[in-house]
Design a protein around this motif. Structure first.
Motif, short mmCIF file in Angstrom:
data_model
loop_
_atom_site.label_atom_id
_atom_site.label_comp_id
_atom_site.label_asym_id
_atom_site.label_seq_id
_atom_site.Cartn_x
_atom_site.Cartn_y
_atom_site.Cartn_z
N ILE A 112 0.76 -1.11 0.23
CA ILE A 112 -0.04 -0.19 0.16
C ILE A 112 0.74 1.37 0.02
N ALA A 113 1.98 1.26 0.73
CA ALA A 113 2.77 2.30 1.00
C ALA A 113 3.33 2.75 -0.45
N TRP A 114 4.05 1.74 -1.22
CA TRP A 114 4.52 2.21 -2.66
C TRP A 114 3.42 2.42 -3.33
N SER A 115 2.41 1.75 -3.32
CA SER A 115 1.53 2.09 -4.47
C SER A 115 0.88 3.41 -4.14
N ILE A 116 0.85 3.98 -3.15
CA ILE A 116 0.50 5.48 -2.75
C ILE A 116 1.59 6.40 -3.37
N SER A 117 2.95 5.75 -3.13
CA SER A 117 3.89 6.56 -3.90
C SER A 117 3.73 6.79 -5.45
N ILE A 118 3.23 5.96 -5.90
CA ILE A 118 3.12 6.03 -7.56
C ILE A 118 2.20 7.13 -7.87
N VAL A 119 1.34 7.70 -6.78
CA VAL A 119 0.54 8.87 -7.07
C VAL A 119 1.28 10.06 -7.42
N ASN A 120 2.30 10.03 -6.91
CA ASN A 120 3.37 11.38 -7.15
C ASN A 120 4.03 11.25 -8.52
N GLY A 121 3.78 10.24 -9.19
CA GLY A 121 4.35 9.86 -10.59
C GLY A 121 5.23 9.04 -10.52
N ILE A 122 5.17 7.97 -11.63
CA ILE A 122 5.90 6.73 -11.88
C ILE A 122 7.36 6.97 -11.44
N GLU A 123 8.07 8.24 -12.20
CA GLU A 123 9.48 8.57 -12.05
C GLU A 123 9.89 8.77 -10.48
N GLY A 124 8.90 9.50 -9.79
CA GLY A 124 9.28 9.65 -8.46
C GLY A 124 9.34 8.23 -7.66
N PHE A 125 8.39 7.49 -7.93
CA PHE A 125 8.22 6.16 -7.38
C PHE A 125 9.59 5.38 -7.53
N ILE A 126 10.06 5.33 -8.87
CA ILE A 126 11.20 4.74 -9.57
C ILE A 126 12.65 5.47 -8.49
N ASP A 127 12.40 6.58 -8.37
CA ASP A 127 13.62 7.47 -7.92
C ASP A 127 13.62 7.10 -6.41
N ALA A 128 12.47 7.02 -5.82
CA ALA A 128 12.32 6.62 -4.49
C ALA A 128 13.10 5.07 -4.02
N LEU A 129 12.88 4.31 -4.99
CA LEU A 129 13.27 2.88 -4.79
C LEU A 129 15.01 3.11 -5.08
N LEU A 130 15.17 3.49 -6.23
CA LEU A 130 16.83 3.51 -6.62
C LEU A 130 17.61 4.37 -5.52
N ASN A 131 16.98 5.46 -4.86
CA ASN A 131 17.66 6.16 -4.18
C ASN A 131 17.53 5.56 -2.61
N SER A 132 16.91 4.76 -2.45
CA SER A 132 17.03 3.94 -1.02
C SER A 132 18.16 3.45 -0.53
N ASP A 133 18.24 3.72 0.68
CA ASP A 133 19.50 2.72 1.30
C ASP A 133 19.51 1.38 0.98
N GLU A 134 18.39 0.64 0.93
CA GLU A 134 18.51 -0.73 0.64
C GLU A 134 18.84 -1.07 -0.99
N TYR A 135 18.70 -0.17 -1.86
CA TYR A 135 19.11 -0.43 -3.18
C TYR A 135 20.53 -0.14 -3.18
N LEU A 136 20.90 1.17 -2.63
CA LEU A 136 22.29 1.39 -2.94
C LEU A 136 23.32 0.49 -1.99
N SER A 137 22.78 -0.12 -0.70
CA SER A 137 23.86 -0.83 -0.11
C SER A 137 23.78 -2.04 -0.74
N ASN A 138 22.74 -2.72 -1.39
CA ASN A 138 22.85 -4.09 -2.13
C ASN A 138 23.40 -4.13 -3.43
N PHE A 139 23.33 -2.79 -4.29
CA PHE A 139 23.58 -2.89 -5.43
C PHE A 139 24.61 -1.56 -6.02
#
Length: 234
Positions: A130-157
């Motif tokens: 639900i949290a991420w689906s609400i984030s899509i309301v801000n726009g798909i690019e904003g949703f993708i940026d939030a994932l790619l800029n997350s500590d989880e993504y950057l620490s693993n990949f």
């Protein structure tokens, strides 16, 4: 003066998926993913494998077609003009990816699928979906940026490694589960129901056509059987 304000990401609890648990494997096995990265300045053939791994992770093998290829992004990656992280972002935001995945699903299923593909794990719970689906309301690019800029993504990949499924969930493998990037991405249940539901109804009687050569002839027992069925019993 009005300003556009993005909706904040809701808080959600973590669960103990095995990618969050330290591995005690003595030697690499089937559960250990192959890492594709440009850290070591890959040669042309290795770069081909890196690009293929990115397509396979984001599009899945079901959607790797000629129309899904992104030649400009591939060229930029080969000449070190963009990072692997930029390449992943370009694939997810490409018009063909949006057509095949976003347009064919609701926000909930799209958010779940992107978390699987980009972060390499399943969602923790419905609250995270639900949290991420609400984030899509801000726009798909904003949703993708939030994932790619997350500590989880950057620490693993980081910036140079292709996302991968971080340790398969072993109990599910006995049930025939497959990696996220091999699951068919479309359609959601509501789209399947819509496709399977007839779009028209026929109010009149249904008449079946039977070829003349299949019609019963004189003396055929089928004629007597149909006659017997019409006789009322007293």
């Amino acid at each position: 003066m009005e300003t556009n304000m993005s909706l904040p990401l809701l808080k959600y609890a973590f669960s103990s998926q095995n990618q969050r648990v330290v591995s005690y494997d003595v030697k690499p096995g089937d559960e250990q993913p192959k890492i594709f990265t440009i850290d070591s300045l890959p040669v042309a053939q290795e770069m081909d494998e890196i690009i293929w791994a990115a397509y396979r992770q984001i599009f899945s093998e079901h959607q790797i077609l000629r129309v899904t290829r992104q030649p400009l992004l591939e060229s930029q990656l080969r000449f070190n003009q963009i990072t692997v992280r930029d390449f992943i972002k370009g694939l997810v935001l490409s018009p063909i990816f949006r057509e095949l995945n976003y347009n064919a699903n609701n926000n909930y299923r799209f958010a779940e699928m992107i978390v699987q593909r980009v972060l390499g794990r399943d969602i923790y719970n419905e609250r995270e979906k639900i949290a991420w689906s609400i984030s899509i309301v801000n726009g798909i690019e904003g949703f993708i940026d939030a994932l790619l800029n997350s500590d989880e993504y950057l620490s693993n990949f980081g910036y140079d490694t292709v996302p991968y499924q971080r340790r398969r969930i072993i109990p599910q493998r006995s049930k025939g589960e497959i990696p996220f990037n091999l699951k068919t991405p479309r359609y959601g249940s509501e789209f399947r129901d819509q496709i399977a539901t007839p779009q028209f109804s026929w109010a009149g009687p249904v008449r079946r056509f039977k070829p003349q050569e299949q019609q019963p002839k004189a003396g055929d027992p089928a004629l007597f059987l149909s006659m017997v069925k019409t006789i009322r019993r007293y």
